[in-house]
Design an enzyme around this catalytic site. Structure first.
Site, short mmCIF file in Angstrom:
data_model
loop_
_atom_site.label_atom_id
_atom_site.label_comp_id
_atom_site.label_asym_id
_atom_site.label_seq_id
_atom_site.Cartn_x
_atom_site.Cartn_y
_atom_site.Cartn_z
CE1 TYR B 109 -3.59 2.69 1.08
CE2 TYR B 109 -1.70 3.62 2.21
CZ TYR B 109 -2.98 3.75 1.71
OH TYR B 109 -3.63 4.96 1.84
CD GLU B 197 -5.89 4.85 -0.82
OE1 GLU B 197 -5.85 4.90 0.41
OE2 GLU B 197 -6.96 4.74 -1.46
#
Lengths: 297, 392
Positions: B109, B197
């Site tokens: 992530y 993101e």
């Protein structure tokens, strides 16, 4: 005394020739603020005429020139958003002690740079995206209606303009005056935050109690709550706006957004209450909540 | 402002950041043609909506054959995709993205966003790729690694290495991840992002890094200098009432309650919603008319609020500061006459020239209920909404 601004404040206005800048400069002068200079690049040498007080205010091309000619020690910024961060840095470069930036809509990346620049200076920034700061009866820098205020001993700190007026209105209606009211602004990247403002009020003998008005987004209220418990010697009442705001939506202010489950109103109210701070149940109860824990002398 | 995944990946390609081969499609037929251009054999059909959680909602299908692609595209295109971010009614899928399958050795992530506490951009990473990062932050905060970026000097290579090693990367992957982070920061600053993101960022079997997903949001305040980003705006993903409000410079957010609100100032507007709930009704909207409630703005605001049939009463809550109450009252009267208000209207005015403003409202002949203060006005609005609903 009060905090940050008083009768010794000598105000410069950056963006004095714009319509909002000019209008609010006149309002501040009518309140009694000592406006000594204006700054608009390219309009140096002209003057700003205030019919109300009959004063003629000199305009300069740069803040450095304005400060050197008039010894201005505070500035009020009405420069449009694309140029406002630059105006903040120009004021810091010129050594202006207090920078009050009213402008709403400054890009976050611009403010990140300005904040870093300010860290190397001795200037204090209030705002941006704020109503300004007022010490009733002495000095008004900003767009708040002066006449609702009364001279007194309650300090008010708020992320919201109209909610500040609401709190002040409730206090004044009960004949309770204010020492200084600071609108710290609704942006996510700003100058003075709750803890810095609380520190000023804690150290100010003229301030006897404080109302703190927060809203959703970020964690400044939670940090302030812990700071108050550890350091504050004066009663503090609080209100948090946005308990009904849905997550992930920006509620008007750029900084008023619940993201990643953080910054909820409920979390802030809980943090304040856990630290022994009285929280008003509705925005109509801010003054009453303060009076439930403090009585003016 | 939000954009679609395929648009974000277009930006990533522009900045030299590796993404799988992929094509956007605006119909099932388009999707099949696009899929045939992919190297394969694994192809992924992805719903393009602005909300997250698309996979769990059934909006992402991994396909082994072209027949599966066609079946998946047919199923997803046009569906009401419900995720934890769309609300129960979901969001209609009007665009698809066809993407080549990736060789996944590990999922990470990575995100970049504003850290409000420090006033700086933070690069945040975790080994828990593909997971909901909010859950990771809550349950295992030690698995999240952050570096803060000094805007004066930018993201430094040592910071990139810190992140890459914290993610367990080795060998050439560390360098490739560093280049990826540097490009991400360049994109983030140059395009005025508010969030970038990548979940997951994938390390392939050969040690390359690829952005398998891409979510990029932008700072609304900076869009005046980004016409190229504004071109990505998809009106279908926005609430039409909010688009309309935007034209009049009104800050409006649609909610599900029964009392419409018209307020000056964002903080007071939020507080007005709260006080309605305190007295037992849900707000139908957030609406900040701003510092200049001209008749034109108030008229537009009334039209938008009344356009919602669930609104059973309207609460106008104004603290007139610099703006005088008589000016606001004139705006309300003109707007009420133009729009034809068919639901209870409760007005609370406070501030400069309040007596004159209240008198103008009383003399207008309009059925306006006056609120003495915020609490009184809110209580009257809640009661009026309940009465109106009972008569329906």
């Amino acid at each position: 005394m009060a905090v940050l601004v008083d009768t010794n404040t000598r105000l410069l206005v950056q963006g004095i020739t714009g319509s909002a800048g000019g209008f609010h400069t006149r309002q501040c002068m009518a309140y009694g603020t000592n406006v000594v200079a204006g700054c608009t690049p390219g309009k140096g040498g002209q003057t700003f005429e205030d019919e109300g007080t009959g004063q003629s205010i000199p305009i300069f091309n740069t803040v450095r020139e304005a400060v050197s000619a008039t010894s201005a020690n505070a500035t009020m910024i009405f420069v449009p958003p694309p140029f406002a961060a630059d105006a903040i840095m120009e004021a810091a470069d010129a050594g202006v002690e207090l920078i009050v930036c009213i402008t709403e809509g400054i890009p976050v990346n611009d403010m990140i740079r300005a904040k870093t620049y300010l860290a190397t200076s001795t200037s204090t920034l209030i705002g941006p995206n704020c109503p300004g700061i007022i010490t009733p009866g002495a000095c008004k820098i900003g767009i708040m209606p002066g006449h609702i205020h009364k001279v007194g001993h309650v300090g008010v700190i708020s992320r919201s303009g109209t909610l500040t007026y609401e709190a002040v209105g409730q206090l004044s209606a009960r004949n309770i005056g204010q020492s200084t009211c600071i609108g710290i602004g609704g942006d996510p990247v700003k100058g003075t935050d709750f803890i810095e403002a609380l520190t000023l009020f804690n150290d100010d003998p003229e301030t006897h109690a404080v109302i703190m008005i927060g809203e959703i987004g970020g964690s400044a209220e939670e940090e302030a709550a812990a700071w108050i418990k550890a350091n504050m010697t004066k009663p503090v009442a609080a209100f948090i706006a946005g308990l009904t705001a849905p997550p992930g939506r920006r509620m008007g202010h750029a900084g008023a957004i619940i993201s990643g489950g953080m910054g909820t109103g409920q979390g802030k109210v809980a943090a304040l209450q856990e630290n022994g701070i009285a929280v008003a149940p509705t925005p109509g109860d801010m003054a009453e909540t303060l009076l439930s824990i403090w009585q003016p002398a | 402002m939000k954009i679609h995944e395929y648009q974000a990946k277009e930006l990533f390609r522009e900045y030299g950041m590796p993404v799988p081969v992929g094509y956007a499609a605006f119909s099932v037929a388009d999707a099949v043609v696009a899929a045939a251009k992919l190297p394969g054999p694994i192809r992924v059909v992805k719903a393009q909506i602005h909300a997250g959680g698309r996979g769990l909602g059934g909006g992402v299908k991994v396909c082994k054959t072209m027949a599966e692609v066609e079946a998946a595209a047919t199923a997803i295109f046009g569906m009401q995709l419900v995720t934890h971010q769309t609300g129960p009614e979901g969001q209609q899928v009007r665009r698809l993205y066809l993407e080549d399958g990736a060789d996944i050795a590990a999922e990470m992530y990575v995100s970049m966003l504003l850290d409000r506490d420090t006033g700086r951009t933070v690069l945040m990473a975790s080994t828990e790729g593909g997971m909901n990062i909010e859950d990771v932050a809550h349950n295992t905060p030690e698995k999240i690694f952050k570096v803060w970026i000094d805007p004066a000097v930018g993201l430094q290579d040592f910071q990139c290495r810190q992140v890459a090693f914290a993610l367990g990367m080795t060998g050439k992957t560390v360098r490739k991840a560093g280049a990826f982070f540097q490009s991400l920061y360049k994109l983030y600053v140059e395009k005025d992002c508010s969030l970038a993101e990548i979940n997951p960022l994938v390390v392939t079997g050969s040690g390359d890094v690829i952005a398998l997903d891409a979510k990029v949001n932008f700072d609304d305040n900076a869009m005046y200098r980004h016409a190229e980003v504004m071109a990505y705006r998809d009106m279908d993903e926005e609430d039409p009432r909010e688009v309309e409000a935007g034209k009049y410079d009104l800050n409006y957010v649609h909610l599900d309650g029964s009392v419409g609100c018209l307020v000056n100032g964002a903080g007071l507007a939020m507080a007005t919603m709260d006080i309605l709930q305190h007295y037992g009704a849900e707000p139908a909207n957030f609406l900040d008319v701003g510092g200049s409630a001209t008749a034109a703005k108030v008229t537009a605001a009334f039209r938008i609020i009344l356009g919602d049939a669930r609104v059973h009463a309207i609460f106008v809550n104004i603290f007139g500061g610099i703006m005088k109450c008589d000016t606001i009252a004139a705006g309300i009267i003109e707007a009420a006459q133009q729009v034809g208000i068919d639901r209870p209207l409760i007005v609370r005015l406070e501030g400069t020239n309040v007596e004159l403003g209240r008198k103008m409202l009383a003399d207008s002949g309009l059925p306006i209920v006056s609120g003495l203060d915020m609490k009184d006005g809110a209580q009257k609005a809640v009661a009026a909404a309940a009465e109106y609903a009972a008569r329906l």
